[in-house]
Design a protein around this motif. Structure first.
Motif, short mmCIF file in Angstrom:
data_model
loop_
_atom_site.label_atom_id
_atom_site.label_comp_id
_atom_site.label_asym_id
_atom_site.label_seq_id
_atom_site.Cartn_x
_atom_site.Cartn_y
_atom_site.Cartn_z
N LEU A 251 -1.58 4.65 6.71
CA LEU A 251 -2.15 4.50 5.38
C LEU A 251 -3.39 3.61 5.41
N LEU A 252 -3.30 2.48 6.09
CA LEU A 252 -4.44 1.57 6.15
C LEU A 252 -5.60 2.18 6.92
N GLU A 253 -5.29 2.91 7.98
CA GLU A 253 -6.35 3.60 8.73
C GLU A 253 -7.04 4.63 7.86
N GLY A 254 -6.29 5.23 6.94
CA GLY A 254 -6.86 6.24 6.06
C GLY A 254 -7.60 5.67 4.86
N GLY A 255 -7.62 4.34 4.73
CA GLY A 255 -8.40 3.72 3.66
C GLY A 255 -7.58 3.12 2.52
N ALA A 256 -6.26 3.13 2.63
CA ALA A 256 -5.43 2.55 1.57
C ALA A 256 -5.64 1.03 1.52
N ASP A 257 -5.53 0.45 0.32
CA ASP A 257 -5.69 -0.99 0.20
C ASP A 257 -4.37 -1.69 0.52
N LEU A 258 -4.47 -2.93 0.97
CA LEU A 258 -3.32 -3.68 1.45
C LEU A 258 -2.27 -3.89 0.36
N ARG A 259 -2.71 -4.15 -0.87
CA ARG A 259 -1.78 -4.40 -1.97
C ARG A 259 -0.91 -3.17 -2.25
N SER A 260 -1.52 -1.98 -2.23
CA SER A 260 -0.75 -0.75 -2.47
C SER A 260 0.29 -0.53 -1.37
N VAL A 261 -0.10 -0.78 -0.12
CA VAL A 261 0.83 -0.62 0.99
C VAL A 261 1.97 -1.63 0.87
N GLN A 262 1.65 -2.86 0.45
CA GLN A 262 2.68 -3.88 0.23
C GLN A 262 3.71 -3.41 -0.79
N ILE A 263 3.25 -2.82 -1.89
CA ILE A 263 4.16 -2.35 -2.94
C ILE A 263 5.05 -1.22 -2.41
N MET A 264 4.45 -0.29 -1.69
CA MET A 264 5.22 0.84 -1.17
C MET A 264 6.26 0.41 -0.14
N LEU A 265 5.92 -0.61 0.66
CA LEU A 265 6.87 -1.11 1.67
C LEU A 265 7.95 -1.99 1.05
N GLY A 266 7.66 -2.55 -0.13
CA GLY A 266 8.62 -3.45 -0.76
C GLY A 266 8.59 -4.84 -0.17
N ALA A 268 7.86 -8.71 -0.20
CA ALA A 268 7.71 -9.73 -1.23
C ALA A 268 6.41 -10.51 -1.03
N ASP A 269 6.00 -10.68 0.21
CA ASP A 269 4.81 -11.48 0.54
C ASP A 269 3.79 -10.59 1.25
N ILE A 270 2.56 -10.62 0.77
CA ILE A 270 1.52 -9.74 1.35
C ILE A 270 1.21 -10.14 2.80
N SER A 271 1.51 -11.38 3.18
CA SER A 271 1.25 -11.79 4.56
C SER A 271 2.09 -10.98 5.55
N THR A 272 3.26 -10.51 5.10
CA THR A 272 4.10 -9.65 5.95
C THR A 272 3.40 -8.32 6.21
N THR A 273 2.70 -7.81 5.19
CA THR A 273 2.00 -6.53 5.30
C THR A 273 0.75 -6.66 6.15
N GLN A 274 0.17 -7.86 6.19
CA GLN A 274 -1.12 -8.04 6.88
C GLN A 274 -1.03 -7.79 8.38
N ILE A 275 0.17 -7.81 8.96
CA ILE A 275 0.32 -7.54 10.39
C ILE A 275 -0.25 -6.16 10.72
N TYR A 276 -0.18 -5.23 9.76
CA TYR A 276 -0.65 -3.87 10.02
C TYR A 276 -2.17 -3.79 10.08
N THR A 277 -2.86 -4.75 9.47
CA THR A 277 -4.32 -4.76 9.62
C THR A 277 -4.68 -5.13 11.05
N HIS A 278 -3.87 -5.98 11.68
CA HIS A 278 -4.10 -6.33 13.09
C HIS A 278 -3.84 -5.11 13.98
N VAL A 279 -2.79 -4.35 13.64
CA VAL A 279 -2.49 -3.13 14.40
C VAL A 279 -3.66 -2.17 14.34
#
Length: 295
Positions: A251-266, A268-279
């Protein structure tokens, strides 16, 4: 009351008040059970526990466990001792200033788009079991669900017309997640040609049924996804969470924003989602090094 009894009371409160999953409760039980054995073996009691005692325990743990496992133990002990302070069992929390072991954050394993396609095509769609397995894999990748969320999914929570599902995540938090067209088609095919054959006796509320007509188990699905990974010729270690990681990274590679991905993953903290930006950055670097004429 001894430590074992307080641990039992603590676990019961965590389950009833916080709505934690059985998996999380079992992890707390294992870690605190080991802690209790350590206390008993050294003649320590909860009332006289000091930070030095806890540091000695961490040293003992570090001889056989990874940094991540030791950190999980520290977290469990902190929460448990905080609970004991609230109930007047101890006057202060000796774990309050306990340092977590420093860990290098490990990037999650993900599949390439080609590997995802091969994995999702592996089940034989001519049988009820194959229709079920394909639908499960499609939903897992389309919605980025945890395996516990997938197997607990009830039929009425999936809206095929609207193209989304409702799921209950950690902490009993409900969220809506979109489903793609392919996942919707796979679930429709399973409901029409697979689930009626798997159903035995009274209709189960769960969407995905095992061969006996009951709810699919975590262990059962883990075995399936590993089997299909081998069948698809994928050399990487395949687990349900690898598809969840792949969902987020793609999703992030395709241009999705981090906040939307956070919501879809469920998360609680966006810092958990940020690991995927490193990937994503690591993958881009790998592509650059492989294909650029002057890497």
């Amino acid at each position: 009351m001894d430590a074992e009894q307080w641990i039992d009371r603590f676990l019961m409160q965590m389950e009833l008040e916080r709505g934690l999953s059985n998996h999380t409760i079992q992890a707390y039980a294992r870690d605190l059970g080991r802690f209790n054995l350590y206390l008993r073996g050294r003649g320590l009691d909860l009332g006289g526990l000091t930070q030095d005692d806890l540091n000695a325990y961490l040293v003992d743990l570090g001889r056989g466990l990874s940094f991540r496992s030791v950190a999980r133990h520290v977290s469990a002990i902190r929460v448990f001792l905080k609970y004991l302070v609230r109930h007047g069992v101890i006057s202060g929390n000796p774990a309050r200033l306990l340092d977590l072991p420093k860990m290098r954050r490990k990037l999650p394993e993900i599949l390439s788009l080609d590997e995802v396609d091969k994995l999702l095509a592996a089940p034989d769609g001519r049988s009820p079991k194959g229709l079920r397995d394909r639908a499960m894999l499609e939903v897992l990748y389309a919605a980025g669900l945890r395996v516990s969320e997938l197997i607990q999914l009830r039929t009425f929570l999936v809206d095929l017309e609207g193209g989304f599902l409702r799921t209950m995540g950690k902490g009993s938090k409900e969220r809506l997640v979109p489903l793609g067209v392919r996942a919707v088609e796979a679930v429709r095919g399973y409901l029409q040609g697979g689930r009626p054959s798997l159903r035995k006796g009274p209709n189960s509320p769960y969407l995905f049924l095992n061969m006996r007509g009951g709810r699919m188990s975590r262990q059962g699905f883990w075995k399936l996804i590993k089997q299909y990974g081998r069948q698809a010729g994928i050399k990487k270690e395949i687990t349900p969470h690898v598809l969840r990681h792949s969902f987020a990274s793609h999703l992030l590679e395709g241009g999705a924003d981090l906040r939307s991905v956070q919501i879809m993953l469920g998360h609680a903290d966006i810092s958990t989602t940020q690991i995927y930006t490193h990937v994503t950055r690591e993958r881009l670097k790998a592509v650059h090094e492989k294909h650029h004429p002057r890497p």
